[in-house]
Design an enzyme around this catalytic site. Structure first.
Site, mmCIF file in Angstrom:
data_model
loop_
_atom_site.group_PDB
_atom_site.id
_atom_site.type_symbol
_atom_site.label_atom_id
_atom_site.label_comp_id
_atom_site.label_asym_id
_atom_site.label_seq_id
_atom_site.Cartn_x
_atom_site.Cartn_y
_atom_site.Cartn_z
ATOM 1 N N LYS A 159 1.697 13.467 -3.396
ATOM 2 C CA LYS A 159 1.859 14.665 -4.060
ATOM 3 C C LYS A 159 0.715 15.361 -3.958
ATOM 4 O O LYS A 159 -0.414 15.099 -4.061
ATOM 5 C CB LYS A 159 2.023 14.033 -5.658
ATOM 6 C CG LYS A 159 3.437 13.531 -5.673
ATOM 7 C CD LYS A 159 3.340 13.112 -7.460
ATOM 8 C CE LYS A 159 4.487 12.251 -7.393
ATOM 9 N NZ LYS A 159 5.995 12.600 -7.150
ATOM 10 N N GLY A 174 8.081 9.622 -15.771
ATOM 11 C CA GLY A 174 7.299 8.762 -16.478
ATOM 12 C C GLY A 174 7.753 8.346 -17.727
ATOM 13 O O GLY A 174 7.106 7.830 -18.849
ATOM 14 N N ARG A 201 23.762 17.248 -12.304
ATOM 15 C CA ARG A 201 25.147 17.775 -12.857
ATOM 16 C C ARG A 201 25.032 19.292 -12.678
ATOM 17 O O ARG A 201 25.939 19.973 -12.305
ATOM 18 C CB ARG A 201 25.494 17.453 -14.181
ATOM 19 C CG ARG A 201 26.033 16.087 -14.398
ATOM 20 C CD ARG A 201 26.956 16.016 -15.452
ATOM 21 N NE ARG A 201 27.188 14.332 -15.885
ATOM 22 C CZ ARG A 201 28.406 14.050 -15.356
ATOM 23 N NH1 ARG A 201 29.362 14.701 -14.718
ATOM 24 N NH2 ARG A 201 28.828 12.807 -15.673
ATOM 25 N N GLY A 214 9.683 6.053 -9.887
ATOM 26 C CA GLY A 214 8.365 6.104 -10.185
ATOM 27 C C GLY A 214 7.881 4.858 -11.039
ATOM 28 O O GLY A 214 7.508 3.616 -10.265
#
Lengths: 296, 192
Positions: A83, A155, A167, A237
């Site tokens: 990242k 997180g 959606r 994650g």
């Protein structure tokens, strides 16, 4: 023979296509990376801290120490992602120079630029970016992102935001496909989306890049839910290495992603997994603690 | 009617289905042993070979595919790795084509490329997209080498098996799939 062309749309988007139906796992060292690979992860995301720890630590979250990324790259044969901060040209170039396979311009880190995202077409390395709706997804694709993911609320171990974002994008794509062509420019204005990208979506009948789920996936059933909603694959994650038994959890999430429509199988693989990560109710977070609104 | 299966573990499944449908054959996504009885040929798509292998093991498809001697197979990228008898530094998988492959042999993703590639048996050059692609380091003499990039072998045929390091499924170039369907037709004829 003709000359080889690197960094083309086909090569970058194709790389993301190869990850489809798979799970990409956050890891913070070589040992975790090996566990992830052994469990069947299609790629790993090398980080200094998983998002739930970034929340706890507070302060400014930046690109990981290159030593960690190099260790992970040396430990596994699956692709390694890393990242950089939103708009941080130098972090992105550093990651590219290290040969990182995919760069996540991520809202999980503290943005370096609150106005401008990276111009990702300038890079040979492919990029993935988060999106809450079709306008945001189309803006990132316009800048050259080769893969889109939901932002979710990272997180938290809470799937609610990822569901909302998936959606929303799906509904807006359907709406776009059902419009007559003379309505598209106005839709582009309303969504803040590049007109050309919307036209590409209409032509393909879908986003021109893969769309993964990310942000809050904590259990095998969460992964299956996101696949059911139309995700091409999932990022997990904090969910794996914050669980009581990471190996078992990692394997179960991979299986649930592949066989997302086989609920008996998901029932049996969800048995006796141990405690999942402790989650957070997104509503209890203060405005400044939310990560999804970072970027635009 | 010819039915071609696409191994449905992970990777570019939809893209192969699209190519095969464009060539007018029926397709079936293969995820269990039972599916194997209903197809005339099998495509092993691009994806992550390590992840695919884990899934083949877990769902009991490895042995049936390894033991099957009737079914023509076409592997692209990760699929080529699955078909090799030897994989440098790793265990071999389906062991169909007597060759040694080297994974990620062109480098990392930043080294991935596309090129117009001459392929033996195909008139026009093929639009070849290489993504973290493997190379064939060596082949037994019985294997027919179909294409090379700067002396690295990237496409082969042996008996009813075809394999390439690149991803025809990411383009609109149907020629590699047409080549495989010819192999399937010849095999079907032989069986009949």
């Amino acid at each position: 023979m003709e000359k080889r062309q690197v960094g083309t749309d086909k090569v970058k988007r194709g790389m993301a296509e190869m990850q489809k139906g798979g799970v990409i796992m956050d890891v913070i060292n070589a040992e975790q990376a090996k566990i992830a690979e052994a469990a069947g992860a299609v790629a790993v995301m090398a980080l200094e801290r998983v998002p739930s720890d970034i929340r706890k630590m507070g302060g400014v979250a930046r690109m990981a120490d290159p030593t960690i990324i190099e260790d992970v790259m040396g430990a596994v044969s699956v692709p390694v992602m890393a990242k950089c901060r939103i708009g941080h040209i130098a972090e992105a170039r550093v990651l590219e120079s290290m040969g990182v396979d995919f760069i996540d311009e991520s809202e999980v880190l503290t943005p370096a630029d609150e106005e401008f995202h990276l111009y990702k077409r300038d890079y040979t390395a492919p990029f993935v970016c988060g999106a809450r709706d079709l306008g945001e997804a189309a803006r990132r694709i316009g800048e050259g992102a080769a893969m889109i993911r939901t932002k979710g609320e990272p997180g938290t171990g809470n799937i609610v935001e990822a569901v909302r974002h998936m959606r929303t994008v799906q509904a807006q794509v359907k709406r776009l496909l059902s419009m007559s062509v003379d309505e598209v420019m106005t839709e582009a204005r309303d969504l803040g989306a590049p007109f050309e990208v919307l036209m590409q979506i209409r032509e393909a009948g879908r986003l021109p890049v893969v769309n993964f789920a990310a942000g809050g996936i904590a259990t095998p059933a969460d992964a299956a839910l996101m696949m059911h909603l139309g995700a091409d694959g999932v990022f997990v994650g904090s969910g794996i290495f914050k669980a009581e038994n990471p190996e078992k959890f990692a394997r179960a999430i991979v299986e649930a992603t592949t066989y997302h429509d086989d609920f008996e199988r998901i029932a049996s693989l969800s048995k006796g997994l141990g405690e999942a990560m402790k989650g957070l109710d997104v509503r209890t977070l203060k405005e400044e603690e939310l990560m999804a609104p970072r970027g635009w | 009617m010819t039915t071609i299966g696409v191994l449905g573990m992970q990777g570019a499944i939809r893209e192969h289905v699209r190519m095969l449908e464009a060539l007018g054959v029926d397709t079936r996504v293969v995820r269990s042993v039972e599916d194997l009885n209903q197809i005339d040929g099998l495509v092993l798509p691009g994806g992550e070979s390590t992840a695919m292998r884990r899934l083949l093991d877990r769902y009991g498809l490895l042995e049936p595919l390894r033991d099957n001697t009737q079914l023509p197979m076409f592997g692209t990228c990760a699929g080529l790795i699955l078909l090799a008898t030897e994989v440098e530094g790793y265990d071999a998988h389906l062991r169909k084509i007597p060759m040694t492959v080297k994974r990620n042999a062109f480098g990392r993703q930043v080294d991935s490329f596309e090129v117009a590639l001459p392929v033996k048996g195909i008139d026009e050059t093929v639009e070849a997209v290489f993504i973290r692609a493997p190379q064939v380091a060596s082949v037994e003499p019985v294997v027919d080498v179909l294409a090379e990039v700067e002396e690295a072998i990237v496409a082969v045929r042996y008996d009813k098996y075809v394999a390439c390091s690149f991803h025809p499924e990411l383009t609109d170039d149907l020629s590699m799939h047409r080549y495989f369907l010819d192999v399937v037709a010849a095999n079907k004829h032989q069986l009949a």
